[in-house]
Write an enzyme that holds these catalytic residues in place. Structure first.
Site, PDB file in Angstrom:
ATOM      1  NE  ARG A 174      -8.524  -3.709   0.209  1.00  0.00           N
ATOM      2  CZ  ARG A 174      -8.674  -4.844  -0.471  1.00  0.00           C
ATOM      3  NH1 ARG A 174      -8.102  -4.974  -1.662  1.00  0.00           N
ATOM      4  NH2 ARG A 174      -9.378  -5.837   0.015  1.00  0.00           N
ATOM      5  CD  GLU A 216     -11.992 -10.316   7.289  1.00  0.00           C
ATOM      6  OE1 GLU A 216     -11.061 -10.326   8.111  1.00  0.00           O
ATOM      7  OE2 GLU A 216     -12.050  -9.515   6.348  1.00  0.00           O
ATOM      8  CE  LYS A 272     -13.473  -7.120   7.949  1.00  0.00           C
ATOM      9  NZ  LYS A 272     -12.488  -6.165   8.484  1.00  0.00           N
ATOM     10  CB  SER A 296     -14.380  -2.424   1.380  1.00  0.00           C
ATOM     11  OG  SER A 296     -13.012  -2.309   1.691  1.00  0.00           O
ATOM     12  N   GLY A 297     -13.221  -5.422   0.529  1.00  0.00           N
ATOM     13  CA  GLY A 297     -12.743  -6.435  -0.417  1.00  0.00           C
ATOM     14  C   GLY A 297     -12.282  -5.962  -1.786  1.00  0.00           C
ATOM     15  N   GLY A 298     -11.988  -4.672  -1.943  1.00  0.00           N
ATOM     16  CA  GLY A 298     -11.557  -4.181  -3.253  1.00  0.00           C
ATOM     17  C   GLY A 298     -12.663  -3.429  -3.989  1.00  0.00           C
ATOM     18  NE  ARG A 356      -3.842  -2.433   1.124  1.00  0.00           N
ATOM     19  CZ  ARG A 356      -4.691  -2.966   1.983  1.00  0.00           C
ATOM     20  NH1 ARG A 356      -5.091  -2.269   3.012  1.00  0.00           N
ATOM     21  NH2 ARG A 356      -5.185  -4.166   1.788  1.00  0.00           N
TER      22      ARG A 356
HETATM   23  C1  5MM Z   1      -6.240  -4.795   6.365  1.00  0.00           C
HETATM   24  O1  5MM Z   1      -6.350  -5.967   5.618  1.00  0.00           O
HETATM   25  C2  5MM Z   1      -6.592  -7.150   6.386  1.00  0.00           C
HETATM   26  C3  5MM Z   1      -5.703  -8.261   5.983  1.00  0.00           C
HETATM   27  O2  5MM Z   1      -4.417  -7.792   6.071  1.00  0.00           O
HETATM   28  P1  5MM Z   1      -3.190  -8.740   5.640  1.00  0.00           P
HETATM   29  O3  5MM Z   1      -3.519  -9.297   4.300  1.00  0.00           O
HETATM   30  O4  5MM Z   1      -2.081  -7.771   5.599  1.00  0.00           O
HETATM   31  O5  5MM Z   1      -3.051  -9.774   6.699  1.00  0.00           O
HETATM   32  C4  5MM Z   1      -8.005  -7.637   6.118  1.00  0.00           C
HETATM   33  O6  5MM Z   1      -8.307  -8.746   6.895  1.00  0.00           O
HETATM   34  C5  5MM Z   1      -8.979  -6.557   6.374  1.00  0.00           C
HETATM   35  O7  5MM Z   1      -9.105  -6.364   7.758  1.00  0.00           O
HETATM   36  C6  5MM Z   1     -10.331  -6.895   5.826  1.00  0.00           C
HETATM   37  O8  5MM Z   1     -10.283  -7.782   4.768  1.00  0.00           O
HETATM   38  C7  5MM Z   1     -11.027  -5.643   5.405  1.00  0.00           C
HETATM   39  O9  5MM Z   1     -10.231  -4.943   4.493  1.00  0.00           O
HETATM   40  P2  5MM Z   1     -10.892  -4.406   3.162  1.00  0.00           P
HETATM   41  O10 5MM Z   1      -9.802  -3.580   2.535  1.00  0.00           O
HETATM   42  O11 5MM Z   1     -11.286  -5.603   2.373  1.00  0.00           O
HETATM   43  O12 5MM Z   1     -12.074  -3.576   3.582  1.00  0.00           O
END
Ligand code: 5MM
Length: 342
Positions: A292, A177, A219, A261-263, A33
């Site tokens: 994200r 999650e 989640k 949010s997953g992208g 990132r």
């Molecule tokens: C912040 O991203 C988390 C996973 O991090 P790593 O891949 O570095 O271990 C991830 O679990 C995050 O908390 C969730 O998926 C939500 O993130 P998004 O960006 O999908 O909203």
């Protein structure tokens, strides 16, 4: 296990108009990132960026808790106050990602199993001393030819349930999650079936382990066509299919459901949450736990001038948090985006 504490904290996490901020990017994810916005990724730049988030004035109005990574929960502001203590003083809850990542699932090409059960009891006890009130474990489910396999669903659900039981034993609210990845050309219906399958198995395993659902949070990813699918999903389709899928398996006594949010695009993730909350009375609160979709503009603004742009970056953070807070109440409208400060 203190069931009433777990229940109270879980309720607080999904209080009306509040959601979670995922700031639990591992160092490897941070590297990617930060590289994308041209900032060197060092322990100090990661700390400075997270400080901006944690101390943002007013964030507590929209965000009930922040999920930290192992390095982050140990870090402090430049004035020497530990990040979890900053949250607690603002009436927010500190959380901690405790899985150690998704690894290749043996004999199942393209599938993952999340690890992190070894030593987890001891790690939870340490995180508790930092003030952790909740934890998070992410499983990764891919859609493709013949996948997700039963083996992948079973192994990940089992690991999540064992993690959840250990959390509750330590009076820490578990967030489970299972992320069904958006990557690929799968249809909304394929995503629906994969999400349904992992949720079904997960709730079976949670029941087997004796996990107290009133003190646990799901989640979930949203039910949506893959990013490469010929037919993309409308906001209405995503909201309708996701709520229908959740109603199939998520018991009414579950404390709440938050989404990743997953992208998805920032505004798209907000619109989807809002549309779900406009579908009528639901058995559980539905809110956000985005990384994200909240942090994208924040990181970009901060990266443009890491010394001078703190307040501008915080304004962007507050704005996205407010939009998602409104969406958690079903009170968001896309026209509100015209007021964004970035
Ligand atoms: C912040 O991203 C988390 C996973 O991090 P790593 O891949 O570095 O271990 C991830 O679990 C995050 O908390 C969730 O998926 C939500 O993130 P998004 O960006 O999908 O909203």
């Amino acid at each position: 296990m203190d069931a009433s504490l777990l229940h109270a904290n879980a309720k607080k996490m999904v209080a009306p108009g509040k959601g979670l901020l995922a700031a639990d990017e591992s160092t490897a994810s941070c590297e990617k990132r930060f590289a994308a916005v041209g900032v060197p990724c060092t322990e100090e730049t990661r700390r400075a960026y997270r400080e901006l988030i944690v101390v943002a004035p007013g964030i507590e109005e929209y965000v009930s808790g922040i999920i930290f990574y192992d390095e982050t929960i140990r870090q402090s502001t430049k004035d020497g106050k530990r990040f979890p203590d900053v949250l607690l003083e603002k009436g927010m809850l500190p959380g901690i990602k405790v899985d150690t990542g998704a690894k290749d699932l043996a004999l199942h090409a393209g599938e993952k199993i999340t690890e992190g059960l070894d030593g987890l009891r001891e790690r939870l006890a340490e995180y508790k001393t930092f003030g952790a009130a909740f934890a998070k474990w992410r499983a990764v489910i891919t859609i493709g030819e013949g996948v997700p396999s039963e083996a992948c669903i079973d192994a990940n659900a089992e690991a999540m349930a064992r993690y959840a039981a250990l959390c509750q034993e330590a009076d820490i609210v578990p967030i489970v999650e299972p992320e069904v990845l958006i990557d690929g050309d799968h249809s909304l219906e394929q995503c629906y079936q994969a999400t349904l399958a992992i949720h079904k198995k997960l709730f079976e395993k949670l029941a087997e382990e004796g996990v107290h659902l009133e003190g646990a949070i799901l989640k979930s990813s949203m039910v949506i066509a893959g990013t490469q699918a010929a037919k993309q999903s409308s906001v209405h389709e995503v909201a309708e299919a996701t709520v229908r899928c959740l109603k199939e398996n998520a018991p009414a006594d579950l404390a709440g459901i938050v989404f990743l949010s997953g992208g998805q695009g920032d505004e798209q993730a907000t619109a989807h949450l809002d549309a779900m909350n406009k579908t009528g009375a639901l058995p559980w609160p539905l809110t956000f736990s985005y990384s994200r979709a909240i942090q994208n503009p924040v990181l970009k603004i901060w990266a443009a001038d890491t010394h001078a742009n703190t307040e501008k970056a915080q304004a962007a953070l507050l704005f996205r948090a407010k939009m998602n807070s409104l969406a958690a109440l079903g009170k968001y409208a896309s026209e509100m985006e015209s007021e964004r400060p970035y």
